[in-house]
Design an enzyme around this catalytic site. Sequence first.
Site, PDB file in Angstrom:
ATOM      1  N   HIS A 178     -16.997   1.494 -38.256  1.00 11.52           N
ATOM      2  CA  HIS A 178     -17.375   2.774 -37.655  1.00 11.52           C
ATOM      3  C   HIS A 178     -18.046   3.616 -38.755  1.00 11.52           C
ATOM      4  O   HIS A 178     -17.729   3.453 -39.933  1.00 11.52           O
ATOM      5  CB  HIS A 178     -16.082   3.450 -37.165  1.00 11.52           C
ATOM      6  CG  HIS A 178     -16.270   4.717 -36.413  1.00 11.52           C
ATOM      7  ND1 HIS A 178     -16.454   5.936 -37.033  1.00 11.52           N
ATOM      8  CD2 HIS A 178     -16.281   4.984 -35.089  1.00 11.52           C
ATOM      9  CE1 HIS A 178     -16.564   6.887 -36.115  1.00 11.52           C
ATOM     10  NE2 HIS A 178     -16.471   6.341 -34.926  1.00 11.52           N
ATOM     11  N   ASP A 187      -8.803   0.820 -41.946  1.00 14.04           N
ATOM     12  CA  ASP A 187      -9.068   1.799 -40.898  1.00 14.04           C
ATOM     13  C   ASP A 187      -8.370   1.289 -39.636  1.00 14.04           C
ATOM     14  O   ASP A 187      -8.858   0.381 -38.963  1.00 14.04           O
ATOM     15  CB  ASP A 187     -10.584   1.920 -40.688  1.00 14.04           C
ATOM     16  CG  ASP A 187     -10.919   2.804 -39.502  1.00 14.04           C
ATOM     17  OD1 ASP A 187      -9.993   3.301 -38.837  1.00 14.04           O
ATOM     18  OD2 ASP A 187     -12.124   2.995 -39.240  1.00 14.04           O
ATOM     19  N   GLN A 225      -8.128   2.031 -34.376  1.00 15.51           N
ATOM     20  CA  GLN A 225      -8.085   1.320 -33.090  1.00 15.51           C
ATOM     21  C   GLN A 225      -6.889   0.374 -32.999  1.00 15.51           C
ATOM     22  O   GLN A 225      -6.715  -0.276 -31.962  1.00 15.51           O
ATOM     23  CB  GLN A 225      -9.376   0.521 -32.874  1.00 15.51           C
ATOM     24  CG  GLN A 225     -10.635   1.358 -32.747  1.00 15.51           C
ATOM     25  CD  GLN A 225     -10.684   2.210 -31.484  1.00 15.51           C
ATOM     26  OE1 GLN A 225      -9.882   2.044 -30.561  1.00 15.51           O
ATOM     27  NE2 GLN A 225     -11.606   3.146 -31.441  1.00 15.51           N
ATOM     28  N   LYS A 246      -5.996   9.087 -30.414  1.00 17.81           N
ATOM     29  CA  LYS A 246      -6.254   7.786 -29.780  1.00 17.81           C
ATOM     30  C   LYS A 246      -4.950   7.126 -29.326  1.00 17.81           C
ATOM     31  O   LYS A 246      -4.937   5.974 -28.905  1.00 17.81           O
ATOM     32  CB  LYS A 246      -7.002   6.865 -30.751  1.00 17.81           C
ATOM     33  CG  LYS A 246      -8.442   7.318 -31.017  1.00 17.81           C
ATOM     34  CD  LYS A 246      -9.210   6.266 -31.776  1.00 17.81           C
ATOM     35  CE  LYS A 246     -10.456   6.767 -32.462  1.00 17.81           C
ATOM     36  NZ  LYS A 246     -11.552   7.151 -31.588  1.00 17.81           N
TER      37      LYS A 246
HETATM   38  N1  7TS Z   1     -12.494   4.278 -37.128  1.00 15.07           N
HETATM   39  C1  7TS Z   1     -12.624   3.624 -35.966  1.00 15.07           C
HETATM   40  C2  7TS Z   1     -12.468   2.130 -35.949  1.00 15.07           C
HETATM   41  C3  7TS Z   1     -12.898   4.329 -34.804  1.00 15.07           C
HETATM   42  O1  7TS Z   1     -13.018   3.669 -33.658  1.00 15.07           O
HETATM   43  C4  7TS Z   1     -13.034   5.735 -34.864  1.00 15.07           C
HETATM   44  C5  7TS Z   1     -13.396   6.539 -33.660  1.00 15.07           C
HETATM   45  C6  7TS Z   1     -12.863   6.356 -36.094  1.00 15.07           C
HETATM   46  C7  7TS Z   1     -12.597   5.596 -37.209  1.00 15.07           C
HETATM   47  C8  7TS Z   1     -12.958   7.828 -36.236  1.00 15.07           C
HETATM   48  O2  7TS Z   1     -11.905   8.455 -35.598  1.00 15.07           O
HETATM   49  P1  7TS Z   1     -11.827  10.047 -35.569  1.00 15.07           P
HETATM   50  O3  7TS Z   1     -10.584  10.320 -34.824  1.00 15.07           O
HETATM   51  O4  7TS Z   1     -11.779  10.482 -36.980  1.00 15.07           O
HETATM   52  O5  7TS Z   1     -13.055  10.511 -34.882  1.00 15.07           O
HETATM   53  N2  7TS Z   1     -14.019   5.833 -32.648  1.00 15.07           N
HETATM   54  C9  7TS Z   1     -14.637   6.345 -31.591  1.00 15.07           C
HETATM   55  C10 7TS Z   1     -15.227   5.517 -30.635  1.00 15.07           C
HETATM   56  O6  7TS Z   1     -15.214   4.291 -30.667  1.00 15.07           O
HETATM   57  N3  7TS Z   1     -15.775   6.302 -29.672  1.00 15.07           N
HETATM   58  O7  7TS Z   1     -15.559   7.580 -30.006  1.00 15.07           O
HETATM   59  C11 7TS Z   1     -14.851   7.622 -31.190  1.00 15.07           C
END
Ligand code: 7TS
Length: 424
Positions: free
Chosen positions: A122, A199, A202, A225
């Site tokens: 990501h 990371d 997910q 999430k």
């Molecule tokens: N790493 C992964 C693997 C992710 O899927 C996401 C967000 C992040 C980091 C970042 O997370 P945040 O909470 O800091 O934003 N993924 C997604 C997605 O797949 N669609 O919207 C956000």
Amino acid sequence: MFDIEKIRKDFPILKRIIWGDKKLVYFDNAATTQKPSVVINALVDYYENINANIHRGVHKLAEESTIAYENVRLKVRKLLNADSNTEIIFTRNATESLNLLSYTLGESLNEGDEILISEMEHHSNIVPWFILKNRKNISIKFIPITDKYELDYEALSSLVTKKTKIISVTHKSNVLGTVNDIKKISDIAHSAGAVLIVDAAQSVPHMRINFNEMGCDFIVFSAHKMCGPTGVGVLAGKKDLLEKMPPFMGGGEMIRKVTFDDFTVNDLPWKYEAGTPNIADVIAFEKAIDYIQSIGIQNIYDYECELTSYALDSIKQFDFLKLYGPENVKNRAGIITFSNPVVHPHDIATIIDQYGVAIRAGHHCAQPLMKKLGVQATCRASFYFYNTKQEVDIFINALKSAFDYFALGACKDLVSNEPKGAKR
Ligand code: 7TS
């Protein structure tokens, strides 16, 4: 496995009717998950009954909010099976946790040092390292993925050199659903003396995590999430490394003493929690953890595998779609990504939205991966434990209508889902 109808009643938003008469089918859980009433009520309860800043007041409310906040740290430590509360740091999200690491851990890197990340990351596990690269004149190498959408572990071994200082990889891809073998990566990283960051944005919401057994040095994820509120992230890290790293942000809470000349830093974990944290959301996050644990994380994982298999079996009828992700659902539970060269993914997502079905279309904040896959964008359906097979049927029927509209049946020969080199 568990009473899905009872569970669905716990999520007020799942009762929503979209576009006048369509039931909401929410398949955008990889972006963010919905919240059960216990989490929503905990937010209201906090502001109605115990709102006070933490770690400073001597009054009753301050004491109560401090205890409630620190209890969540304990809960997260148990969730991850980490050694100590001092290893759990609250941030705003997984992105902030990764930026914290690139700024602090990255400070010890010297010109010419190398960082390895994978092609399936990501942007939040790419861009912070590019920012560091520009600051420190280091190099970033990408671990390739195979034709089967898995990490190429052999290539990883050959990319590691004496200069490799950090390896940072996703546990589960937000596009392919691929689950990476962290133990294997950790052996490679540690035998080269590199630090391993995972990371887990997910994975923590969907599968059992054991920070100690995984063998990584840092793990990051976001509460939103996994049924928690937005604005709460976690960074768990090995104590000796967290102690050595410099602070990230300066301000209240992260100091022990400030003089006219200098400052000294607070103990872990507060060293990395400058300023008033997101108290209400952290406290409500505890209810999300309790909720998920009451269902059982293994049950959630098994159920999502079943739902994914069911959806994959159905979606394969559309032989003009290109599907991305490992064949074995155990290695890609919960995520189905697809595209067709003739119609833009946004058009597919917009049409099925008219049937109440929410999926994501776009680059999924993984533009390098899109380039590798040879597309600009894809559609992605992502499940959570409150989704059902009936919803999958609605999704498939909505797709059918969209594909009829675009007459995609005629595009069969434009795509191949067989591994490269295989005869059709
Ligand atoms: N790493 C992964 C693997 C992710 O899927 C996401 C967000 C992040 C980091 C970042 O997370 P945040 O909470 O800091 O934003 N993924 C997604 C997605 O797949 N669609 O919207 C956000």
